[in-house]
Scaffold this motif. Structure first.
Motif, short mmCIF file in Angstrom:
data_model
loop_
_atom_site.label_atom_id
_atom_site.label_comp_id
_atom_site.label_asym_id
_atom_site.label_seq_id
_atom_site.Cartn_x
_atom_site.Cartn_y
_atom_site.Cartn_z
N TYR A 1 52.52 25.47 3.95
CA TYR A 1 51.68 26.49 4.58
C TYR A 1 52.54 27.39 5.48
CZ TYR A 1 48.20 28.60 7.64
OH TYR A 1 47.45 29.51 8.35
N VAL B 1 46.22 23.40 4.97
CA VAL B 1 46.87 22.11 5.24
C VAL B 1 45.90 20.93 5.03
CG1 VAL B 1 48.08 20.71 6.95
CG2 VAL B 1 48.47 23.19 6.88
N GLN C 1 55.17 12.20 -5.61
CA GLN C 1 55.56 11.83 -4.25
C GLN C 1 54.71 12.62 -3.25
OE1 GLN C 1 57.67 9.27 -3.52
NE2 GLN C 1 57.38 9.00 -5.71
N PRO C 2 54.57 12.12 -2.02
CA PRO C 2 53.79 12.84 -1.00
C PRO C 2 54.31 14.27 -0.80
CG PRO C 2 54.34 10.64 -0.24
CD PRO C 2 55.10 10.85 -1.51
N VAL C 3 53.41 15.15 -0.44
CA VAL C 3 53.73 16.56 -0.24
C VAL C 3 53.44 16.93 1.21
CG1 VAL C 3 53.09 18.91 -0.89
CG2 VAL C 3 53.21 17.13 -2.63
N ASN C 4 54.33 17.68 1.81
CA ASN C 4 54.14 18.17 3.17
C ASN C 4 53.45 19.53 3.10
OD1 ASN C 4 54.31 19.19 5.76
ND2 ASN C 4 56.37 18.40 6.13
N PHE C 5 52.12 19.52 3.08
CA PHE C 5 51.38 20.78 2.97
C PHE C 5 51.52 21.64 4.22
CE2 PHE C 5 49.26 18.28 -0.34
CZ PHE C 5 49.34 19.20 -1.38
N GLU C 6 51.81 21.02 5.36
CA GLU C 6 52.04 21.79 6.57
C GLU C 6 53.28 22.67 6.42
OE1 GLU C 6 52.28 21.07 11.38
OE2 GLU C 6 51.58 19.46 10.09
N ALA C 7 54.35 22.11 5.87
CA ALA C 7 55.58 22.89 5.65
C ALA C 7 55.34 23.98 4.61
CB ALA C 7 56.72 21.98 5.23
N ASN D 1 45.48 18.26 1.66
CA ASN D 1 45.77 16.85 1.95
C ASN D 1 44.62 15.94 1.50
OD1 ASN D 1 48.40 16.50 3.05
ND2 ASN D 1 47.72 17.53 4.92
#
Length: 162
Positions: free
Chosen positions: A137, A100, A129-135, A104
């Motif tokens: 992961y 995560v 566009q921004p990426v939700n690396f937490e999701a 980022n």
């Protein structure tokens, strides 16, 4: 003791670098004379390699392909990498930090490289566009857990499939 351990936790960026970069516009210059609305496909992935004690290389792979009527308008591939020190964390926490926090850190560099390459190819500006690396992961962890459960249910013959 818990305070001592928390004080020793570190997530440090040692170096950020481009490991691989590619831009292709195979149908140039004819594509410039067409009125096109490209279909954009984006692929993201990461590779993690331990390079020393508590030092990891994370490579964020970004692929962007623009197509129009089955013709490739442009194809961009960026492998943005970083060396990170991760110390004082449990193995599970280290996995999360590398899954995560490290991506980022690298993503803005990869986004800039993609945008720059597309612009240099004489195409309209393209911004990831921004990426939700937490999701991402969380999805990867869930997939690994399902694979492990399936392997155990099949008798766990010791062979791994990838």
């Amino acid at each position: 003791m818990a305070d001592e351990q928390a004080a020793q936790r570190q997530f440090l960026v040692q170096r950020i670098y481009t490991k691989d970069i590619s831009f292709e516009a195979p149908n140039s210059p004819s594509v410039f004379s067409e009125n096109w609305q490209p279909e954009i496909n984006i692929g993201l992935g990461t590779e993690i390699k331990k390079v020393a004690e508590e030092v990891y290389e994370l490579v964020l792979r970004v692929n962007v392909e623009a197509k129009h009527e089955e013709k490739t308008v442009f194809l961009v591939e960026v492998h943005q990498a970083g060396l990170f020190t991760v110390q004082g964390f449990s193995a599970e926490e280290t996995d999360a930090v590398l899954g995560v926090a490290a991506p980022n850190v690298l993503f803005p560099y990869a986004r800039e490289a993609v945008s720059d390459l597309v612009s240099r190819g004489s195409f309209p500006q393209f911004v990831l566009q921004p990426v939700n690396f937490e999701a991402m992961y969380a999805q990867q962890r869930q997939a690994r857990a399902q694979q492990a459960a399936q392997a155990a249910a099949e008798g766990g013959n010791g062979e791994a499939t990838h």
